[in-house]
Enzyme design. Structure first.
Site, PDB file in Angstrom:
ATOM      1  N   ARG A 109       0.806  -1.959  -0.102  1.00  0.00           N
ATOM      2  CA  ARG A 109       0.454   0.166   0.267  1.00  0.00           C
ATOM      3  C   ARG A 109       1.057   1.682  -0.614  1.00  0.00           C
ATOM      4  NH1 ARG A 109      -4.162  -1.924   4.997  1.00  0.00           N
ATOM      5  NH2 ARG A 109      -4.913  -3.514   3.719  1.00  0.00           N
ATOM      6  N   ASP A 146       1.597   5.030  -0.118  1.00  0.00           N
ATOM      7  CA  ASP A 146       1.184   6.104   0.386  1.00  0.00           C
ATOM      8  C   ASP A 146       1.078   7.293  -0.484  1.00  0.00           C
ATOM      9  OD1 ASP A 146       1.347   4.974   2.991  1.00  0.00           O
ATOM     10  OD2 ASP A 146       2.903   6.415   3.895  1.00  0.00           O
ATOM     11  N   ARG A 197      10.743   6.327   4.493  1.00  0.00           N
ATOM     12  CA  ARG A 197      10.989   7.632   4.428  1.00  0.00           C
ATOM     13  C   ARG A 197      11.537   8.830   5.404  1.00  0.00           C
ATOM     14  NH1 ARG A 197       5.741   9.327   2.753  1.00  0.00           N
ATOM     15  NH2 ARG A 197       5.755  11.737   3.050  1.00  0.00           N
TER      16      ARG A 197
END
Length: 249
Positions: free
Chosen positions: A49, A51, A194
């Site tokens: 999934r 972002d 990230r």
């Protein structure tokens, strides 16, 4: 019959992979195109999934359909139906039990940093103005392979059973004007890459040191780690599966 669809997309215009009630997602656009082409409602399951704003050079998606597909014609028509920022690369018949998410052996990401101001990479790489100590960042990245619990890099309030991940590769490479971070693992937590990149940047600017990284990982506290870098520099690049799931038809 179950099919694996190999997809790539530029995530700039989408609110991530997964369907959202009030925003456009890649999954929604893909399922609409599949349903239109195959003239039946099609539901998909993706390998992960991503972002909002994150890109995928390769993501695998599975869906069920009752008939055999002409591969070349299917790919051609799907790409005609899809917008320019989503592309079907391949489709393969797999075992009925194959699962795009749960059967994945590993996933690989890249994060792109522009070391110099470049108007042509503003939507595809993160521009870092400060000079970075790449050797120190690589030393820190290598240290991550010694650990398994990465709760400190996970997005808060995420519903997971475990924060354990097995990182098999984490390395920085200089490619022309770009600094590229390559990372592979059996699984990733939400926002993990990230947050890792943001922390490694702070090490590269000497704001943090190696002892700080060890302390951060052991803390299991997201507030201790570095900032989360922007989504537009992140790319899902590869998802690996056991060859046994594919049917040679």
């Amino acid at each position: 019959m179950r099919y694996f669809l190999e997809l790539s997309y530029n995530g700039a215009s989408y609110h991530g992979w997964q369907r959202q009630p009030n925003a456009v997602s890649v999954q929604e656009v893909l399922e609409n195109a599949l349903s239109l082409l195959l003239r039946t409602d099609i539901n998909t399951i993706g390998a992960g999934r991503t972002d909002a704003g994150v890109h995928a050079r390769q993501i695998m998606v599975h869906f069920d359909f009752s008939s055999f597909l002409d591969t070349d014609q299917f790919i051609y028509k799907m790409n005609a139906f899809l917008p320019v920022d989503i592309a079907v690369q391949n489709v393969r018949l797999v075992k009925e039990t194959a699962h795009a998410r749960f059967d994945a052996l590993s996933r690989s990401y890249q994060y792109l940093i522009s070391c110099h101001k470049d108007p042509f990479s503003i939507n595809s790489a993160y521009h870092v103005k400060k000079e970075l100590d790449i050797d120190l960042m690589n030393e820190a990245a290598k240290l991550l392979l010694n650990y398994s619990n990465f709760k400190c890099f996970s997005k808060s309030k995420t519903n997971v059973k475990t924060y354990n991940c097995t990182i098999t590769n984490a390395v920085w490479e200089q490619t022309g004007e770009l600094l590229v971070f390559n990372i592979s693992a059996n699984r990733f937590l939400r926002n993990m890459v990230r947050a890792i990149v943001g922390t490694l940047i702070e090490i590269g600017t000497h704001k943090l040191n190696m002892d700080d990284l060890v302390r951060i990982v052991k803390s299991e506290d997201r507030s201790e780690a570095g900032y989360s870098v922007p989504a537009h520099g992140l790319y899902l690049t590869k998802v690996d599966y056991p060859k046994t799931i594919y049917l040679n038809v």
